[in-house]
Design an enzyme around this catalytic site. Structure first.
Site, PDB file in Angstrom:
ATOM      1  N   TYR A 254       0.841  -1.214   0.000  1.00 21.85           N
ATOM      2  CA  TYR A 254       0.000   0.000   0.000  1.00 21.85           C
ATOM      3  C   TYR A 254       0.870   1.257   0.000  1.00 21.85           C
ATOM      4  CZ  TYR A 254      -3.748   3.246   1.023  1.00 21.85           C
ATOM      5  OH  TYR A 254      -4.645   4.277   0.943  1.00 21.85           O
TER       6      TYR A 254
ATOM      7  N   PHE B 238      -7.056  20.499 -24.545  1.00 19.44           N
ATOM      8  CA  PHE B 238      -7.739  19.252 -24.901  1.00 19.44           C
ATOM      9  C   PHE B 238      -9.115  19.227 -24.206  1.00 19.44           C
ATOM     10  CE2 PHE B 238      -8.631  14.704 -24.183  1.00 19.44           C
ATOM     11  CZ  PHE B 238      -8.775  14.356 -25.509  1.00 19.44           C
ATOM     12  N   ASP B 239     -10.069  18.467 -24.752  1.00 11.65           N
ATOM     13  CA  ASP B 239     -11.467  18.475 -24.225  1.00 11.65           C
ATOM     14  C   ASP B 239     -11.559  18.271 -22.711  1.00 11.65           C
ATOM     15  OD1 ASP B 239     -11.060  17.242 -26.699  1.00 11.65           O
ATOM     16  OD2 ASP B 239     -12.824  15.966 -26.542  1.00 11.65           O
TER      17      ASP B 239
ATOM     18  N   ASP C 253       0.734  20.483 -20.540  1.00  5.48           N
ATOM     19  CA  ASP C 253       0.011  19.224 -20.698  1.00  5.48           C
ATOM     20  C   ASP C 253       0.982  18.387 -21.523  1.00  5.48           C
ATOM     21  OD1 ASP C 253      -1.380  17.100 -21.769  1.00  5.48           O
ATOM     22  OD2 ASP C 253      -3.261  18.181 -21.921  1.00  5.48           O
TER      23      ASP C 253
ATOM     24  N   ALA D  41       1.286  15.213 -22.403  1.00  2.26           N
ATOM     25  CA  ALA D  41       0.886  13.873 -22.877  1.00  2.26           C
ATOM     26  C   ALA D  41       1.784  13.342 -24.013  1.00  2.26           C
ATOM     27  CB  ALA D  41      -0.575  13.902 -23.327  1.00  2.26           C
TER      28      ALA D  41
ATOM     29  N   LYS E  50      -0.187   8.012 -23.346  1.00  8.09           N
ATOM     30  CA  LYS E  50       0.348   8.395 -24.660  1.00  8.09           C
ATOM     31  C   LYS E  50       1.864   8.141 -24.644  1.00  8.09           C
ATOM     32  CE  LYS E  50      -3.697  10.715 -24.460  1.00  8.09           C
ATOM     33  NZ  LYS E  50      -4.576  10.626 -23.286  1.00  8.09           N
TER      34      LYS E  50
ATOM     35  N   HIS F 156     -21.301  12.796 -28.478  1.00 10.22           N
ATOM     36  CA  HIS F 156     -20.724  11.859 -29.445  1.00 10.22           C
ATOM     37  C   HIS F 156     -20.551  10.444 -28.895  1.00 10.22           C
ATOM     38  CE1 HIS F 156     -17.497  13.981 -27.350  1.00 10.22           C
ATOM     39  NE2 HIS F 156     -16.751  12.887 -27.481  1.00 10.22           N
TER      40      HIS F 156
HETATM   41  N1  F0G Z   1      -4.404  15.870 -22.564  1.00 12.61           N
HETATM   42  C1  F0G Z   1      -4.309  15.521 -23.861  1.00 12.61           C
HETATM   43  C2  F0G Z   1      -3.520  16.372 -24.799  1.00 12.61           C
HETATM   44  C3  F0G Z   1      -4.969  14.371 -24.327  1.00 12.61           C
HETATM   45  O1  F0G Z   1      -4.868  14.030 -25.611  1.00 12.61           O
HETATM   46  C4  F0G Z   1      -5.697  13.578 -23.400  1.00 12.61           C
HETATM   47  C5  F0G Z   1      -6.399  12.365 -23.843  1.00 12.61           C
HETATM   48  C6  F0G Z   1      -5.749  13.982 -22.069  1.00 12.61           C
HETATM   49  C7  F0G Z   1      -5.085  15.139 -21.671  1.00 12.61           C
HETATM   50  C8  F0G Z   1      -6.512  13.202 -21.021  1.00 12.61           C
HETATM   51  O2  F0G Z   1      -5.820  12.083 -20.666  1.00 12.61           O
HETATM   52  O3  F0G Z   1      -7.286  10.170 -21.361  1.00 12.61           O
HETATM   53  O4  F0G Z   1      -5.419   9.856 -19.714  1.00 12.61           O
HETATM   54  O5  F0G Z   1      -7.468  11.085 -19.059  1.00 12.61           O
HETATM   55  N2  F0G Z   1      -6.585  12.077 -25.047  1.00 12.61           N
HETATM   56  C9  F0G Z   1      -7.203  10.881 -25.594  1.00 12.61           C
HETATM   57  C10 F0G Z   1      -7.318  11.013 -27.093  1.00 12.61           C
HETATM   58  C11 F0G Z   1      -8.450  10.458 -24.939  1.00 12.61           C
HETATM   59  O6  F0G Z   1      -7.951  10.114 -27.714  1.00 12.61           O
HETATM   60  O7  F0G Z   1      -6.749  11.929 -27.689  1.00 12.61           O
HETATM   61  P1  F0G Z   1      -6.547  10.720 -20.185  1.00 12.61           P
END
Ligand code: F0G
Length: 459
Positions: free
Chosen positions: A71, A123-124, A214, A216, A257, A449
């Site tokens: 843990y 990002f969304d 960010d 990723a 990623k 979507h």
């Molecule tokens: N930031 C970026 C630039 C991303 O592309 C994503 C996720 C996230 C944050 C969120 O990360 O999925 O680990 O919670 N992108 C995926 C995509 C879902 O299909 O581009 P997560």
């Protein structure tokens, strides 16, 4: 000589199968023409996302066997922490199970109602987590980044002038942090240059505003810097990444990623007191700070993935594979976002498909055709995903672009899979009537979507 082939060989295989056409027709109808609702095993080539879909190396799989599932204080956390500290230089490393949790924890700790967070493009999930705090997510990408056909090396840059006037307008004390998404996923996986990162850092720091990445796809971004920014051609990817991170005060990261892992992420910060506040919230919603919602073995897979991802042979093949698919599609006259980015080819469906009204979703219709004709799954990033409704007239207001993203999972598909994708596009070009307009028959109030349903209007 052609460019080098995959810098790995295949030790384990996962069978995939192309269902016969009549079964694909049945599957897509049963899924109400929504590709999210199709079971993955009924897909032949899955280009829905590059997130969490990487093939792990033998070294990562071996790492799972040395997972320490204690843990508190598991040994894999210390490997994870050391790897990320060496790569980023940040003082505090907080593990989470995926990127959006990093965003949630960071923003709920430092944002208040009425604040703003500028970026190139959020990002969304980043946008949604900022807005969920009553703050505004502000996109300040350079003008070049908004024109798909325009060739420009760093379409993920922040517009410096816009950033300065934005800070002057809202005031630095309403901006608890500035961000940059590396690479800029929403804008086509486009990189930001080191010069831009450095300049953004100087401006934000001049106003005492912390700067976060960010991160990723930081390694893909670093590769583009090496290839496109003169003074970096002799530096290693690792050195470039280290310099990038040196300009920031922290980052959020989805390790799904460029962590080359199937799950995982982290927040990294320099600020000691912020780290304590983040860790306290982490304990409440995600887990103890030495595992953060992950198993010990997952921490190990991410640590090893982050060591592998800066390998230049790997990145060269990765970026070349995307460019190869983009070039083949371009040569066939298919409009795509140019130049191709680090993780996907974005087809400009709004421009490509002229026989379907934008309100009957050409991008979504193309994605349906790719599945029906070839068993390929892609994602529309356009009129279904981003339309808004006028509050009074209920009229559908369409976004600037109607794109279809072909995201390439890391180390999963070979170039003969890419050739197959090209052949399906070729078939679609020869038979345009296989792309049919759609009407929505059901939609939820948010993020429609994922679950909305359609009928085809000219079957
Ligand atoms: N930031 C970026 C630039 C991303 O592309 C994503 C996720 C996230 C944050 C969120 O990360 O999925 O680990 O919670 N992108 C995926 C995509 C879902 O299909 O581009 P997560």
């Amino acid at each position: 000589m052609i460019s080098p082939a995959e810098p790995y060989r295949i030790k384990v295989v996962e069978p995939i199968r192309l269902l016969p056409r009549h079964q694909r027709i049945e599957k897509i109808q049963r899924a109400h023409f929504n590709l999210f609702l199709i079971p993955a095993e009924d897909v032949y080539i899955d280009l829905l996302t590059d997130s969490g879909t990487s093939a792990m190396s033998d070294n990562q799989w071996a790492g799972l066997m040395v997972g320490d599932e204690s843990y508190a204080g598991c040994r894999n956390f210390f490997h994870f922490e050391k790897t990320i500290k060496e790569l980023t230089g940040f003082a505090h490393i907080i593990p989470v199970h995926q990127g959006r949790v990093a965003e949630n924890i960071l923003f709920s700790t430092i944002l208040s109602i009425g604040d703003s967070v500028p970026s190139n493009n959020h990002f969304d999930t980043t946008r949604a987590n900022i807005e969920n705090q009553g703050a505004s997510a502000v996109d300040l990408v350079v003008e070049e980044g908004r024109h798909p056909e325009l060739e420009f090396p760093f379409k993920g840059n922040i517009d410096i002038q816009k950033l300065e006037s934005f800070i002057a307008k809202v005031g630095p004390n309403k901006i608890p942090l500035g961000m940059i998404t590396l690479t800029n996923n929403t804008g086509g996986g486009q990189p930001a240059s080191m010069a831009n990162i450095r300049q953004v850092s100087q401006i934000l720091h001049h106003h005492k505003i912390p700067f976060f990445f960010d991160a990723a796809r930081f390694a893909e971004n670093a590769y583009f810097i090496k290839k496109r920014e003169k003074s970096y051609s002799n530096k290693s990817i690792r050195e470039i990444a280290q310099e990038m991170f040196s300009y920031a005060d922290g980052c959020t990261m989805s390790a799904k990623k460029d962590g080359l892992a199937n799950i995982g992420g982290f927040i990294a910060v320099n600020d000691d007191s912020l780290a304590v506040r983040l860790a306290n919230l982490l304990i409440l919603i995600e887990g103890y700070p030495t595992y953060g919602g992950l198993a010990g073995r997952d921490l190990e897979a991410v640590a090893r993935g982050l060591e592998e991802v800066t390998n230049e042979d790997y990145l060269e093949f990765r970026v070349n594979q995307i460019a190869y698919l983009g070039k083949r599609l371009s040569e066939m006259g298919i409009p795509i976002v140019k130049p191709t980015g680090g993780h996907a080819v974005f087809v400009d469906a709004g421009k490509f498909i002229k026989h379907i009204s934008p309100h009957n979703y050409p991008g979504w219709a193309l994605a349906v055709a790719l599945y029906r004709e070839g068993g390929i799954r892609a994602i529309e990033i356009g009129n279904v995903m981003f339309s808004k409704h006028h509050p009074e007239t209920e009229e559908e207001i369409l976004p600037e672009m109607d794109l279809v993203r072909l995201a390439i999972p890391r180390r999963v598909y070979t170039n003969s899979h890419m050739d197959y994708v090209v052949s399906v596009f070729d078939h679609i070009i020869m038979n345009p009537s296989c792309i049919k307009g759609l009407q929505i028959t059901y939609q939820p109030p948010i993020l429609r979507h994922f679950t909305c349903r359609f009928k085809e209007i000219n079957p």
